[in-house]
Design a protein around this motif. Structure first.
Motif, PDB file in Angstrom:
ATOM      1  N   THR A 138      45.304  33.275  31.574  1.00  0.00           N
ATOM      2  CA  THR A 138      45.928  34.066  32.458  1.00  0.00           C
ATOM      3  C   THR A 138      45.463  35.467  32.616  1.00  0.00           C
ATOM      4  O   THR A 138      45.528  36.251  33.630  1.00  0.00           O
ATOM      5  N   TYR A 139      44.869  35.812  31.496  1.00  0.00           N
ATOM      6  CA  TYR A 139      44.193  37.314  31.427  1.00  0.00           C
ATOM      7  C   TYR A 139      43.175  37.348  32.422  1.00  0.00           C
ATOM      8  O   TYR A 139      42.934  38.337  33.332  1.00  0.00           O
ATOM      9  N   HIS A 140      42.035  36.141  32.524  1.00  0.00           N
ATOM     10  CA  HIS A 140      40.935  36.333  33.059  1.00  0.00           C
ATOM     11  C   HIS A 140      41.348  36.111  34.801  1.00  0.00           C
ATOM     12  O   HIS A 140      40.808  36.446  35.644  1.00  0.00           O
ATOM     13  N   LEU A 141      42.626  35.211  34.950  1.00  0.00           N
ATOM     14  CA  LEU A 141      43.028  35.103  36.348  1.00  0.00           C
ATOM     15  C   LEU A 141      43.313  36.444  36.846  1.00  0.00           C
ATOM     16  O   LEU A 141      43.297  36.910  37.883  1.00  0.00           O
ATOM     17  N   LEU A 142      44.079  37.309  36.280  1.00  0.00           N
ATOM     18  CA  LEU A 142      44.645  38.507  36.570  1.00  0.00           C
ATOM     19  C   LEU A 142      43.568  39.549  36.736  1.00  0.00           C
ATOM     20  O   LEU A 142      43.578  40.322  37.782  1.00  0.00           O
ATOM     21  N   LEU A 143      42.248  39.485  36.041  1.00  0.00           N
ATOM     22  CA  LEU A 143      41.148  40.178  36.295  1.00  0.00           C
ATOM     23  C   LEU A 143      40.522  39.767  37.418  1.00  0.00           C
ATOM     24  O   LEU A 143      39.958  40.809  38.397  1.00  0.00           O
ATOM     25  N   LEU A 144      40.323  38.578  37.871  1.00  0.00           N
ATOM     26  CA  LEU A 144      39.776  37.847  38.972  1.00  0.00           C
ATOM     27  C   LEU A 144      40.593  38.599  40.350  1.00  0.00           C
ATOM     28  O   LEU A 144      40.239  38.903  41.242  1.00  0.00           O
TER      29      LEU A 144
END
Length: 253
Positions: free
Chosen positions: A195-201
Motif C-alpha cells: 500500500t505504501y508503494h501504491l500511494l507513492l505511485l
C-alpha cells in the motif's frame, strides 16, 4: 544603528545562547543576563517539549536539558514563528546533532512527532471525494491528498515510549500513513509495504485512474505477487483509502 550597539547586541546574544563559552557582556549586570538567558531558553525548551512529548518522556531531565541547550546554542533558526521551531529542531537533529549517547531512533521519533503538528497546521484545502467517488474509485481519476503522507521508518516509532526503547532496528521496517481528514483530525494508520508503494505511485503520477494505478503497481511487483490477487486486494484498499480521504479526486490541469 552604530557599530558599538551591534557589538553589544552580538555579545548579548552569544552569552544567552551559550553561557559556557561566551562571557557576560561588559557593563551589564550578570544577574540580569542570567534572567534573560533563562527566559529565552525556557521559552524554547517549553515549545520543543510540547511538540515532542514522547521524546521528553523517554529522556531524563539531565538528558533533555543537554539536548535542548545544545539546540539553543548550536542551531541558527531561520524563522521568527514559534510554530516552525519544531521543524528547526528536526533539522538540527538531522544535520547538527553530535552525540554518541543518543538513542539510535531519536531522529525518526522526532520526525514522527513533528508530522502530527505539521499536518495539523498545513494550509492545503483538498476537495475530498463524495460517496459516489468512493464507491466507484476503481474507475475514477485519483490523486494522493496533500494532507496524506505515506511514511517509512526503520524503527517502530509508534510503539516507542518509556517501556520500549529499542537499541537496534528490527528486520521489518514500519510503514505508516498519516493523514488529516474532512474534520481536520490527524490520524496515524499502520499500513503494508504494498500500500505504501501504491500511494507513492499515485503521488508521482499526480492523476491516474484507480484501475491503472493497480496495474502499474502489479507491473512493478510482478516477481513478488500475482497480478490478479493484487487487483482484488487493491480495489478494496482504494475504497478504504478514498473513504478516509487519503485518496481524492484528481484535479484537471
Amino acid at each position: 544603528m552604530n557599530a558599538g550597539f551591534k557589538t553589544k547586541q552580538a555579545e548579548f546574544a552569544a552569552y544567552i545562547r551559550d553561557p559556557d563559552t561566551y562571557p557576560v557582556p561588559a557593563d551589564v549586570d550578570p544577574r540580569r543576563m542570567a534572567m534573560y538567558r533563562e527566559l529565552f531558553f525556557n521559552n524554547i525548551d517549553s515549545f520543543v517539549s510540547s511538540n515532542f512529548p514522547v521524546m521528553r518522556t523517554i529522556l531524563n531531565d539531565q538528558q533533555w536539558q543537554s539536548l535542548t541547550r545544545d539546540f539553543f546554542a548550536r542551531h541558527r533558526c531561520r524563522t521568527p514563528h514559534f510554530s516552525e521551531i519544531a521543524e528547526e529542531f528536526l533539522e538540527y537533529l538531522q544535520s547538527e546533532r553530535q552525540s554518541d549517547h543518543d538513542f539510535p531512533f531519536l531522529l525518526e521519533l522526532a520526525h514522527y512527532e513533528w508530522v502530527e503538528m505539521a499536518l495539523s497546521i498545513a494550509k492545503d484545502t483538498p476537495v475530498f471525494g463524495e460517496a459516489a467517488f468512493v464507491d466507484d474509485v476503481f474507475n475514477q481519476t485519483i490523486a494522493l491528498s496533500p494532507l496524506a503522507w505515506p511514511l517509512v521508518y526503520q524503527y517502530p516509532v509508534e510503539r516507542i515510549g518509556p517501556d520500549y526503547l529499542p537499541q537496534s532496528a528490527p528486520e521489518q521496517a514500519t510503514y505508516l500513513i498519516v493523514y488529516r481528514d474532512r474534520d481536520d483530525e490527524v490520524h496515524f494508520m499502520q499500513t503494508t509495504p504494498i500500500t505504501y508503494h501504491l500511494l507513492l505511485l499515485i503521488e508521482q503520477q499526480g492523476g491516474i485512474g484507480g484501475e491503472a494505478s493497480l496495474w502499474a503497481l502489479a507491473a512493478e511487483l510482478a516477481d513478488r505477487i500475482d497480478p490478479q490477487s493484487l487487483m482484488q486486494f487493491g480495489q478494496q484498499t482504494l475504497r478504504e483509502l478514498a473513504d478516509k480521504g487519503v485518496i481524492i479526486p484528481a484535479v484537471a490541469d
